[in-house]
Write a protein that holds these residues in place. Structure first.
Motif, PDB file in Angstrom:
ATOM      1  N   GLY A   1       0.792  -1.220   0.000  1.00  0.00           N
ATOM      2  CA  GLY A   1       0.000   0.000   0.000  1.00  0.00           C
ATOM      3  C   GLY A   1       0.823   1.267   0.000  1.00  0.00           C
ATOM      4  N   LEU A   2       1.982   1.233   0.676  1.00  0.00           N
ATOM      5  CA  LEU A   2       2.801   2.445   0.818  1.00  0.00           C
ATOM      6  C   LEU A   2       3.841   2.595  -0.301  1.00  0.00           C
ATOM      7  N   ARG A   3       4.472   1.496  -0.686  1.00  0.00           N
ATOM      8  CA  ARG A   3       5.608   1.571  -1.605  1.00  0.00           C
ATOM      9  C   ARG A   3       5.378   0.834  -2.923  1.00  0.00           C
ATOM     10  N   ASN A   4       4.195   0.220  -3.059  1.00  0.00           N
ATOM     11  CA  ASN A   4       3.902  -0.603  -4.240  1.00  0.00           C
ATOM     12  C   ASN A   4       4.929  -1.736  -4.356  1.00  0.00           C
ATOM     13  N   ASP A   5       5.412  -2.189  -3.187  1.00  0.00           N
ATOM     14  CA  ASP A   5       6.407  -3.263  -3.115  1.00  0.00           C
ATOM     15  C   ASP A   5       5.679  -4.539  -2.685  1.00  0.00           C
ATOM     16  N   HIS A   6       5.606  -5.512  -3.590  1.00  0.00           N
ATOM     17  CA  HIS A   6       4.792  -6.710  -3.334  1.00  0.00           C
ATOM     18  C   HIS A   6       5.638  -7.961  -3.087  1.00  0.00           C
ATOM     19  N   GLU A   7       6.932  -7.785  -2.933  1.00  0.00           N
ATOM     20  CA  GLU A   7       7.828  -8.940  -2.795  1.00  0.00           C
ATOM     21  C   GLU A   7       7.470  -9.804  -1.591  1.00  0.00           C
ATOM     22  N   LEU A   8       7.195  -9.167  -0.445  1.00  0.00           N
ATOM     23  CA  LEU A   8       6.916  -9.914   0.778  1.00  0.00           C
ATOM     24  C   LEU A   8       5.626 -10.722   0.652  1.00  0.00           C
ATOM     25  N   LEU A   9       4.580 -10.108   0.096  1.00  0.00           N
ATOM     26  CA  LEU A   9       3.306 -10.822  -0.044  1.00  0.00           C
ATOM     27  C   LEU A   9       3.405 -11.940  -1.079  1.00  0.00           C
ATOM     28  N   ILE A  10       4.191 -11.735  -2.119  1.00  0.00           N
ATOM     29  CA  ILE A  10       4.367 -12.800  -3.113  1.00  0.00           C
ATOM     30  C   ILE A  10       5.140 -13.967  -2.491  1.00  0.00           C
ATOM     31  N   SER A  11       6.134 -13.642  -1.645  1.00  0.00           N
ATOM     32  CA  SER A  11       6.872 -14.693  -0.925  1.00  0.00           C
ATOM     33  C   SER A  11       5.924 -15.455  -0.002  1.00  0.00           C
ATOM     34  N   LYS A  12       5.064 -14.705   0.706  1.00  0.00           N
ATOM     35  CA  LYS A  12       4.068 -15.341   1.578  1.00  0.00           C
ATOM     36  C   LYS A  12       3.127 -16.207   0.744  1.00  0.00           C
ATOM     37  N   GLY A  13       2.761 -15.709  -0.442  1.00  0.00           N
ATOM     38  CA  GLY A  13       1.864 -16.451  -1.312  1.00  0.00           C
ATOM     39  C   GLY A  13       2.454 -17.784  -1.750  1.00  0.00           C
ATOM     40  N   ILE A  14       3.755 -17.791  -2.028  1.00  0.00           N
ATOM     41  CA  ILE A  14       4.427 -19.042  -2.425  1.00  0.00           C
ATOM     42  C   ILE A  14       4.390 -20.037  -1.270  1.00  0.00           C
ATOM     43  N   ILE A  15       4.688 -19.547  -0.061  1.00  0.00           N
ATOM     44  CA  ILE A  15       4.634 -20.420   1.126  1.00  0.00           C
ATOM     45  C   ILE A  15       3.210 -20.934   1.331  1.00  0.00           C
ATOM     46  N   ASP A  16       2.226 -20.023   1.283  1.00  0.00           N
ATOM     47  CA  ASP A  16       0.825 -20.406   1.472  1.00  0.00           C
ATOM     48  C   ASP A  16       0.376 -21.380   0.390  1.00  0.00           C
ATOM     49  N   GLY A  17       0.867 -21.170  -0.841  1.00  0.00           N
ATOM     50  CA  GLY A  17       0.485 -22.042  -1.945  1.00  0.00           C
ATOM     51  C   GLY A  17       0.921 -23.480  -1.714  1.00  0.00           C
ATOM     52  N   PHE A  18       2.185 -23.659  -1.307  1.00  0.00           N
ATOM     53  CA  PHE A  18       2.670 -25.013  -1.029  1.00  0.00           C
ATOM     54  C   PHE A  18       1.945 -25.627   0.168  1.00  0.00           C
ATOM     55  N   THR A  19       1.686 -24.789   1.185  1.00  0.00           N
ATOM     56  CA  THR A  19       0.958 -25.282   2.363  1.00  0.00           C
ATOM     57  C   THR A  19      -0.450 -25.713   1.981  1.00  0.00           C
ATOM     58  N   SER A  20      -1.096 -24.936   1.119  1.00  0.00           N
ATOM     59  CA  SER A  20      -2.472 -25.254   0.723  1.00  0.00           C
ATOM     60  C   SER A  20      -2.552 -26.556  -0.073  1.00  0.00           C
ATOM     61  N   ILE A  21      -1.487 -26.908  -0.806  1.00  0.00           N
ATOM     62  CA  ILE A  21      -1.470 -28.184  -1.533  1.00  0.00           C
ATOM     63  C   ILE A  21      -1.655 -29.343  -0.554  1.00  0.00           C
ATOM     64  N   ILE A  22      -0.841 -29.317   0.508  1.00  0.00           N
ATOM     65  CA  ILE A  22      -0.894 -30.400   1.491  1.00  0.00           C
ATOM     66  C   ILE A  22      -2.201 -30.364   2.278  1.00  0.00           C
ATOM     67  N   LEU A  23      -2.610 -29.159   2.691  1.00  0.00           N
ATOM     68  CA  LEU A  23      -3.844 -29.048   3.469  1.00  0.00           C
ATOM     69  C   LEU A  23      -5.059 -29.517   2.666  1.00  0.00           C
TER      70      LEU A  23
END
Length: 234
Positions: free
Chosen positions: A124-146
């Motif tokens: 929202g502040l810097r238009n920097d999405h790296e952290l959320l995309i990294s979280k998304g990759i982690i969440d994506g792999f977790t969601s496969i197993i779940l």
């Protein structure tokens, strides 16, 4: 686009859940072993998060008051009812898992933690999405197993993730104007530790060791915000 990171995060949860359902035919003993591995990993993650606090007494106090509020409102019941309502709309229970259980477990795992808050603020502040995309990759792999073990309800947890992180991203400028940097840093630190305890509880539930109503502890995060505001101002 301030919502890019949030949308990518939600999309990766959806994609991971779909892949997980394609793997639903794996043998039952393999599912149990994988679920045990997830449970242990989630517990370890929670332990790591809980060490973020410099004042563990504050974490305990917030969990106690938050738990009382949560039990009074009974958030766990309402979340499960929402999942069951969705379950009815789907026509039947998802084979291999309850839609309500997958929705509630996925929502708690993907929403709790400072990574989503920090990532949404950066977006929202810097238009920097790296952290959320990294979280998304982690969440994506977790969601496969779940999703492979708990069912398609995990996919629906992408909705609260998108709403929660999207709201923070959209109002990031206003949040940083109202909340001083030192207070925000303290809040993220104590929220991570408090969320870590909840993550441990989720892991123990996944292992079948406990039946803790983790959703009823969610108000603890609001109590943390109130406590931090009090500490910062007084």
């Amino acid at each position: 686009m301030v919502l890019l990171g949030t949308l990518v995060n939600a999309a990766l949860i959806v994609i991971g859940s779909i892949i997980g359902r394609l793997l639903k035919g794996i043998p039952e003993n393999m599912k149990q072993t994988v679920m045990s591995a997830i449970g242990i990993a989630v517990v370890v993650l929670g332990i790591q998060m809980s060490f973020e606090s410099d004042n563990f007494v504050l974490v305990i106090i917030c969990l106690v008051f938050g738990g009382v509020i949560g039990e009074w409102i009974d958030l766990d019941k309402w979340l499960n009812r929402l999942g069951q309502y969705i379950e009815v709309k789907f026509g039947s229970k998802d084979k291999g898992g309850s839609i309500a259980q997958g929705f509630v477990t996925g929502t708690l795992i993907f929403v709790i933690g400072a990574m989503g808050v920090l990532g949404a603020l950066n977006g929202g502040l810097r238009n920097d999405h790296e952290l959320l995309i990294s979280k998304g990759i982690i969440d994506g792999f977790t969601s496969i197993i779940l999703a492979a073990t708990l069912g398609i309800g995990v996919l629906l947890s992408a909705i609260p993730v998108a709403i929660y992180q999207g709201a923070i991203a959209l109002f990031a400028t206003q949040i940083t104007k109202i909340v001083p940097e030192a207070a925000l840093k303290l809040f993220l630190q104590e929220m991570t530790a408090t969320g870590g305890i909840m993550i441990i509880a989720i892991g123990m539930n996944l292992l079948g060791l406990t039946k803790i109503r983790v959703a009823n502890l969610l108000p603890s995060l609001i109590v943390v915000a109130i406590a931090v505001a009090f500490i910062h101002n007084f």
